[in-house]
Design a protein around this motif. Structure first.
Motif, short mmCIF file in Angstrom:
data_model
loop_
_atom_site.label_atom_id
_atom_site.label_comp_id
_atom_site.label_asym_id
_atom_site.label_seq_id
_atom_site.Cartn_x
_atom_site.Cartn_y
_atom_site.Cartn_z
N GLN A 82 -2.16 3.58 2.08
CA GLN A 82 -2.50 2.16 2.06
C GLN A 82 -4.01 1.99 1.87
O GLN A 82 -4.72 1.40 2.69
CB GLN A 82 -2.00 1.45 3.31
CG GLN A 82 -0.48 1.38 3.37
CD GLN A 82 0.04 0.58 4.53
OE1 GLN A 82 -0.70 0.20 5.44
NE2 GLN A 82 1.34 0.31 4.52
N TYR A 244 0.63 -5.91 -0.42
CA TYR A 244 -0.45 -5.15 -1.04
C TYR A 244 -1.19 -5.92 -2.14
O TYR A 244 -1.21 -5.51 -3.30
CB TYR A 244 0.08 -3.82 -1.61
CG TYR A 244 0.89 -3.00 -0.66
CD1 TYR A 244 0.47 -2.80 0.65
CD2 TYR A 244 2.10 -2.41 -1.05
CE1 TYR A 244 1.22 -2.03 1.53
CE2 TYR A 244 2.85 -1.66 -0.18
CZ TYR A 244 2.41 -1.47 1.12
OH TYR A 244 3.15 -0.72 1.99
N SER A 303 2.06 -1.27 -4.96
CA SER A 303 0.69 -0.85 -4.64
C SER A 303 -0.28 -0.96 -5.81
O SER A 303 -0.95 0.01 -6.16
CB SER A 303 0.70 0.59 -4.12
OG SER A 303 1.61 0.73 -3.06
#
Length: 322
Positions: A82, A244, A303
């Motif tokens: 992350q 995200y 992502s």
């Protein structure tokens, strides 16, 4: 939205969008992309290591090296991911979540730097919670007016589960210490998640979702932060499963990309594991939002990151085939 299965250039709003291409790197997750002095730098997480590459103009690696080494827990690499990156004074900075055991309860937000001139690596700087019963759970990093800022969720347990607080703090560029915490209050949810940072018109922008949505909706919100106070909460994608979100200013708008679930009525681990990559043009001051599916090929896309490079927007993301 126009399907990314098309082979030619697509046009949306002011953008001409070329066909996507695969990176010539090993399978990895949580890609980040930055432009420094006319060169593109790309990072990704693989096998507990975070790797850094310099890309050529065809977006292929000129070199790749280890940036963040694995962190061993019980003899095995723990989760590190992350990520978000930022640039300040010729240095690349990276924030990431390290999860020692499981996830939120034992998570720490970490920061490292890479000097693109000397190749020197510094860090990791670990953001420890002020209360030992809490954790610093996921977040981001941005550079603004010569200063670094970091964000994370202050996580704490309650009898019914847990609560989180969006937190923003300044960070010394030499990774020597943090400024005081600024917490978003009130929040649109008791369990915000992944507060990534962008910069727009001299202010920080925090984009975050909900980690504990009980329905097929995990909304995406955006809020401005002027260094002292938060302003003007904006719903960017109020329905679907969104995560995200990262952005970069383009003219008078913030170009935001994220894992975009609004077109699909399904949970993240449900029967239809489809997620687009969303693209939105947002005016954080007026709340204006225009959005489309940047990637919509019925795959698990996730992502994304985006940067401005040589008069173009460059974006990267993960695609999981199924």
């Amino acid at each position: 939205a126009t399907s990314t299965k098309a082979t030619g250039v697509r046009v949306w709003n002011r953008f001409q969008i070329a066909p996507d291409q695969r990176m010539a790197t090993q399978p990895a997750v949580y890609p980040c992309i930055e432009s420094v002095d006319g060169k593109l730098y790309y990072s990704e997480c693989r096998g507990g290591t975070i790797w850094l590459s310099q890309l050529d103009e065809s977006f292929q690696p000129a070199w790749t090296k280890s940036w963040v080494d694995p962190f061993l827990v019980d003899g095995k690499p723990c989760y590190q991911g992350q990520t978000q990156s930022a640039v300040l004074g010729g240095k690349l900075y990276l924030s990431w979540k390290r999860a020692y055991h499981g996830d939120a309860l034992h998570a720490r937000q970490c920061i490292a730097s890479y000097d693109t001139r000397t190749c020197k690596i510094a860090g990791p700087f670990v953001i420890e919670p002020e209360d030992a019963a809490e954790s610093t759970w996921n977040g981001g990093i941005a550079a603004l007016d010569g200063n670094l800022w970091v964000s994370y969720c202050r996580w704490h347990a309650i009898p019914e589960g847990y609560r989180t607080k969006v937190t923003v703090r300044s960070l010394d560029p030499d990774l020597a210490g943090l400024g005081p915490p600024h917490e978003l209050d009130p929040q649109p949810t008791e369990t915000p998640y992944t507060p990534f940072l962008s910069v727009f018109d001299g202010e920080l922008v925090v984009a975050f979702t909900d980690s504990q949505a009980k329905t097929d909706m995990q909304p995406l919100w955006l809020v401005r932060f002027d260094g002292r106070r938060f302003h003007d909460l904006i719903p960017v994608s109020p329905t679907g499963f969104n995560q995200y979100a990262k952005g970069v200013q383009v003219g008078d708008r913030l170009a935001l990309v994220w894992k975009y679930g609004e077109p699909y009525p399904s949970r993240i681990y449900g029967r239809y594991m489809f997620h687009d990559i969303g693209l939105a043009l947002v005016d954080p001051r007026t709340g204006s939002v225009e959005k489309t599916s940047l990637v919509d090929d019925l795959k698990y896309n996730s992502s994304p990151d985006i940067t401005w490079h040589n008069e173009c927007l460059v974006y990267v993301y993960n695609k999981f085939e199924h």
